[in-house]
Design a protein around this motif. Structure first.
Motif, mmCIF file in Angstrom:
data_model
loop_
_atom_site.group_PDB
_atom_site.id
_atom_site.type_symbol
_atom_site.label_atom_id
_atom_site.label_comp_id
_atom_site.label_asym_id
_atom_site.label_seq_id
_atom_site.Cartn_x
_atom_site.Cartn_y
_atom_site.Cartn_z
ATOM 1 N N CYS A 147 -13.845 -5.705 -1.596
ATOM 2 C CA CYS A 147 -14.356 -4.346 -1.368
ATOM 3 C C CYS A 147 -15.569 -4.120 -2.269
ATOM 4 C CB CYS A 147 -13.297 -3.290 -1.698
ATOM 5 S SG CYS A 147 -11.831 -3.382 -0.670
ATOM 6 N N SER A 178 0.550 3.747 -3.054
ATOM 7 C CA SER A 178 0.145 5.130 -2.765
ATOM 8 C C SER A 178 1.232 6.117 -3.171
ATOM 9 C CB SER A 178 -0.166 5.285 -1.266
ATOM 10 O OG SER A 178 -1.253 4.470 -0.886
ATOM 11 N N HIS A 185 -10.179 7.602 -9.538
ATOM 12 C CA HIS A 185 -10.131 9.045 -9.833
ATOM 13 C C HIS A 185 -8.943 9.389 -10.722
ATOM 14 C CE1 HIS A 185 -9.337 13.368 -8.757
ATOM 15 N NE2 HIS A 185 -10.611 13.410 -9.080
ATOM 16 N N VAL A 241 -19.105 6.587 -3.392
ATOM 17 C CA VAL A 241 -17.995 7.460 -3.797
ATOM 18 C C VAL A 241 -17.407 7.029 -5.131
ATOM 19 C CG1 VAL A 241 -15.683 8.279 -3.203
ATOM 20 C CG2 VAL A 241 -17.429 8.116 -1.429
ATOM 21 N N ASN A 260 -10.566 4.133 -4.490
ATOM 22 C CA ASN A 260 -11.247 5.359 -4.925
ATOM 23 C C ASN A 260 -10.270 6.320 -5.589
ATOM 24 O OD1 ASN A 260 -13.596 4.345 -3.794
ATOM 25 N ND2 ASN A 260 -13.469 5.597 -1.934
ATOM 26 N N SER A 261 -9.089 6.450 -4.989
ATOM 27 C CA SER A 261 -8.073 7.351 -5.537
ATOM 28 C C SER A 261 -7.563 6.852 -6.885
ATOM 29 C CB SER A 261 -6.904 7.484 -4.557
ATOM 30 O OG SER A 261 -7.325 8.055 -3.333
ATOM 31 N N SER A 317 -6.805 -0.648 0.198
ATOM 32 C CA SER A 317 -7.979 -0.244 0.973
ATOM 33 C C SER A 317 -9.011 0.379 0.035
ATOM 34 C CB SER A 317 -7.562 0.783 2.037
ATOM 35 O OG SER A 317 -7.124 1.977 1.405
ATOM 36 N N PRO A 318 -10.289 0.460 0.444
ATOM 37 C CA PRO A 318 -11.302 1.134 -0.386
ATOM 38 C C PRO A 318 -10.903 2.560 -0.742
ATOM 39 C CG PRO A 318 -12.365 -0.101 1.374
ATOM 40 C CD PRO A 318 -10.892 -0.154 1.650
ATOM 41 N N LYS A 319 -10.257 3.254 0.188
ATOM 42 C CA LYS A 319 -9.832 4.638 -0.064
ATOM 43 C C LYS A 319 -8.810 4.687 -1.202
ATOM 44 C CE LYS A 319 -7.945 8.736 2.240
ATOM 45 N NZ LYS A 319 -7.421 9.285 3.512
ATOM 46 N N ILE A 320 -7.869 3.742 -1.220
ATOM 47 C CA ILE A 320 -6.864 3.699 -2.291
ATOM 48 C C ILE A 320 -7.536 3.379 -3.617
ATOM 49 C CG2 ILE A 320 -4.818 2.504 -3.174
ATOM 50 C CD1 ILE A 320 -3.876 2.153 -0.298
ATOM 51 N N ARG A 380 0.840 -1.217 0.000
ATOM 52 C CA ARG A 380 0.000 0.000 0.000
ATOM 53 C C ARG A 380 0.864 1.252 0.000
ATOM 54 N NH1 ARG A 380 -5.023 -1.325 4.236
ATOM 55 N NH2 ARG A 380 -6.051 -2.900 2.915
#
Length: 301
Positions: free
Chosen positions: A241, A183, A218, A246, A214-215, A209-212, A179
C-alpha cells in the motif's frame, strides 16, 4: 380472467403491500386449493420478515397453523432472522426449537447471523453448542462471524482464542478474518492488541486495507504514539500500500496540530514524513500547512 387467476392477482397485490389477507378470502382459497393457501401464507410470512415486521409475521404464523398448515424451512429461517435483527434472541431460540422439532435445519447464512448475535451478547459457548446441534462443520466464514461478535462484546481474549480454535479445526484464518479482528480491536481502542494482530497478519501474508491503515495511524496519533504511527507508513509499503494524501495528512496533522509545540524528535519525524510525502507527489492540506509552518517557526527552523 378465471376465478383462480383472479385470486392469484389479488394475492400478489396483498403480498406486495404487506397487507393482511382477509379471513373470508383465505377460506375461499382454502376451499378451492388447499396447497395454494399454504404456500401463500408461507410467502406472506417471509415477506413480513424481510421488511422487519415481526409482529405481523407472528400473526400470520398463527393463522397458518390455525388453518392446519406448517411453516416451510425458508419461513423458519426468515423468522429466526427477523428476531435476530430485532435483538430478540430468546424469541429466535424459541423459533429455532420449533424448527428443529419439525425436522428442519438453518441455512448457512442464518446460522452465521445467529452465532454472531450470540457472541455479541457474550454467549459464545451457546454459539458453539448451536453449531454442534445443527451438525454444521465450522468453516472460516462461521468462525469469522463469531470473532466479529466477540469483538463487539469486548471479549478480546476469547476472540484471539478463536484463531486457535480455527486452526485446530483445520480452518485457516484468511484476510477477512484478520481484518475483522483488527478492525474490531481498533474500534474499541485496543491498540496493544492491534500491534500483535498486525504483526500476525503481515507474517501470514494477510494485509490490512489502506482504509484500515489510515484508521490505525489516526488512532496511534490520538494516543500520542507518533513513533509507531510513523512506522505504520513503512508497514504500508511492505504490504503493497503506497502511503497517500490521507495518511500523510493524518500523521503530520497529528504531530503539529496541538496547542503545544512538538518535541524536537517528533518535529524531525514530521519533517521526514513531509519529505517522503513530497517525493510521492503528495501535498498537505491548507490547515496542516499552517500548523506545520507554525511548528517550524516556533522551533526556529
Amino acid at each position: 380472467m378465471g376465478p383462480r387467476a383472479r385470486r392469484y392477482k389479488i394475492i400478489e397485490g396483498i403480498a406486495n403491500n404487506n397487507e393482511r389477507i382477509p379471513e373470508q378470502f383465505q377460506r375461499e382459497v382454502k376451499d378451492d386449493d388447499k396447497e395454494v393457501l399454504g404456500k401463500l401464507l408461507n410467502v406472506l410470512i417471509q415477506k413480513c420478515c424481510r421488511n422487519g415486521l415481526w409482529n405481523l409475521a407472528l400473526e400470520e404464523l398463527g393463522r397458518l397453523k390455525d388453518f392446519g398448515y406448517k411453516p416451510t424451512r425458508w419461513t423458519y429461517n426468515a423468522l429466526v432472522l427477523v428476531f435476530l435483527r430485532a435483538d430478540r434472541l430468546d424469541t429466535a431460540y424459541l423459533v429455532h426449537r420449533e424448527m428443529s422439532s419439525s425436522g428442519f435445519s438453518m441455512d448457512e447464512f442464518t446460522l452465521g447471523c445467529f452465532v454472531d448475535s450470540l457472541c455479541k451478547a457474550g454467549r459464545w459457548r451457546e454459539a458453539l453448542s448451536l453449531v454442534e446441534k445443527e451438525e454444521f462443520v465450522s468453516d472460516t466464514v462461521l468462525y469469522t462471524n463469531m470473532i466479529s461478535g466477540l469483538c463487539e462484546a469486548s471479549l478480546f481474549e476469547e476472540a484471539m482464542d478463536f484463531l486457535n480454535r480455527m486452526r485446530s479445526s483445520s480452518c485457516i484464518p484468511n484476510v477477512v478474518t484478520y481484518r475483522t479482528l483488527l478492525s474490531g480491536c481498533l474500534r474499541k481502542r485496543q491498540l496493544g492488541r492491534c500491534k500483535r494482530i498486525l504483526s500476525m497478519m503481515i507474517t501470514e501474508g494477510c494485509y490490512p486495507s489502506p482504509k484500515i491503515f489510515n484508521s490505525l495511524v489516526h488512532a496511534y496519533c490520538r494516543s500520542g504514539d507518533y513513533s509507531y504511527a510513523y512506522k505504520l507508513l513503512k508497514k504500508m509499503v511492505k504490504c503493497g500500500c503506497q502511503p497517500g494524501y490521507v495518511v500523510y495528512n493524518i500523521l503530520i496533522g497529528g504531530i503539529c496540530g496541538n496547542e503545544k509545540l512538538p518535541s524536537s524528535d517528533k518535529l524531525e519525524m514530521a519533517e521526514k514524513a513531509y519529505g517522503e510525502m513530497l517525493d510521492a507527489g503528495v501535498v498537505l492540506n491548507k490547515f496542516n500547512v499552517s500548523n506545520f509552518a507554525s511548528c517550524l517557526c516556533g522551533a526556529g527552523i
